[in-house]
Design an enzyme around this catalytic site. Structure first.
Site: not given
Ligand code: COA
Length: 329
Positions: A116, A256, A286
């Site tokens: 990215c 980004h 993204n």
């Molecule tokens: N829909 C519904 N539930 C989902 C899900 C989806 N698409 N993806 C994950 N969950 C669930 C998980 O299983 C978890 O359930 P649990 O509590 O029963 O275990 C719950 O939602 C919370 O998951 P978590 O990973 O803690 O959520 P979060 O608030 O961290 O959000 C992301 C997840 C991926 C959106 C977030 O962490 C993020 O954006 N991270 C950065 C990713 C990124 O930008 N990557 C590229 C970088 S260049």
């Protein structure tokens, strides 16, 4: 403000696949909901390429627009750098394929792999080469078809990404304009947080059996989130301090476009008004290396970025990598 690097963006362009995949569409594919995706990421829809569409198609269209806007012919281009991790093929470089499509026969062409951060890495490399090698017309392109490496059964990752390309045409800057300053950073100890193991020399694609989901993105979302906010804040602070620019002087911050919560957290840490922070993650998701140049082009074409504006750009990606840059238009 310190003296610039000598490179100025004189044209921009962007290209997106026609097909739009909404959160409602994703609800039919994986166990997720529109409200979960919007609340956690700010993403409502993303553009996705038809399977098998080469990324060079979007990169070339974005570059054509940038050339046209600046009134520069393809044969005048000296250098093409494409920041991408989803090149058409393992080799040759996608930049060479773009060069052929544009008929930019006088250009040197190569790709740069920084996930990215690909566009801002390429921008700094381009400006350095302009100084040492006297290149005068340089295309810097961020282009990805990230959906080509998505496991559509993995709800943790498949909701996040979209496809597209953005391009910037650089020329030697006049006066106190152009790329003022930029900084890059990397931490190879954190490769496990975000990677695609498939198809390289570690897991060669010519060996069987290859699990069906093997060449796809793996991510520790929560950890990536944490590192993203920390690294983007740190590198932007460094660039502002070194350039002797205050956050209030920035007319537009282009972070980004990974996640609205990351974008807002970074803006908040610098006390920058929401209106001065560019957001299009709701429409495109993204798009990795393409996200900043797409936003740059939208900003310039809509009048959000005007001549004389100071634009800060900051990014973060797999590697881990990060970068920030300041550009005066
Ligand atoms: N829909 C519904 N539930 C989902 C899900 C989806 N698409 N993806 C994950 N969950 C669930 C998980 O299983 C978890 O359930 P649990 O509590 O029963 O275990 C719950 O939602 C919370 O998951 P978590 O990973 O803690 O959520 P979060 O608030 O961290 O959000 C992301 C997840 C991926 C959106 C977030 O962490 C993020 O954006 N991270 C950065 C990713 C990124 O930008 N990557 C590229 C970088 S260049």
């Amino acid at each position: 403000m310190i003296n610039g690097t000598g490179a100025k963006i004189i044209g921009t362009g962007h290209a997106l696949p026609e097909k739009v995949l909404t959160n409602a569409d994703l609800e039919k594919i994986v166990d997720t909901t529109d409200s979960w995706i919007v609340e956690r990421t700010g993403i409502r829809e993303r553009h996705v390429a038809e399977a098998g569409t080469p990324v060079s198609e979007f990169a070339t269209e974005a570059a054509r627009q940038a050339l046209e806007q600046a009134g520069v012919e393809a044969k005048e281009v000296d250098l093409i750098i494409v920041g991408t991790v989803t090149g058409d093929m393992k080799f040759p470089a996608t930049a060479c394929l773009v060069q052929a499509k544009l008929e930019a026969k006088n250009a040197v062409a190569f790709d740069l792999s920084a996930a990215c951060s690909g566009f801002l890495y390429s921008l700094q490399v381009a400006s350095a080469l302009m100084r040492t090698n006297s290149y005068r017309r340089v295309l810097v392109i961020g282009a990805e078809v990230l959906t080509s490496m998505i496991n559509w059964q993995d709800r943790d990752t498949c909701i996040l990404f979209g496809d597209g390309a953005g391009a910037a045409l650089l020329a030697p800057a006049e006066g106190q304009t152009g790329l003022i300053h930029s900084r890059l950073g990397s931490d190879g100890r954190q490769t496990d947080l975000l990677y695609n193991p498939g198809g390289g020399s570690l897991h060669p694609a010519n060996l069987e059996p290859v699990a069906p989901d093997f060449p796809t993105i793996r991510m520790e979302g929560r950890e990536v989130f944490r590192h993203a906010v920390t690294a983007m804040t740190k590198v932007l602070k460094q660039v502002l301090e070194e350039a002797e620019v205050s956050a209030e002087e920035i007319n537009l911050l282009i972070p980004h476009q990974a996640n609205l919560r990351i974008i807002e957290a970074v803006g908040k840490r610098f006390g920058i008004d929401k209106e001065k922070v560019y957001v299009n993650v709701d429409r495109f998701g993204n798009t990795s290396a393409a996200s900043i140049p797409i936003a740059l082009d939208e900003g310039r074409r809509s009048g959000r970025i005007k001549e004389g504006d100071l634009v800060a750009m900051v990014t973060f990606g797999a590697g881990l990598t990060w970068a920030a840059a300041l550009h005066k238009f």
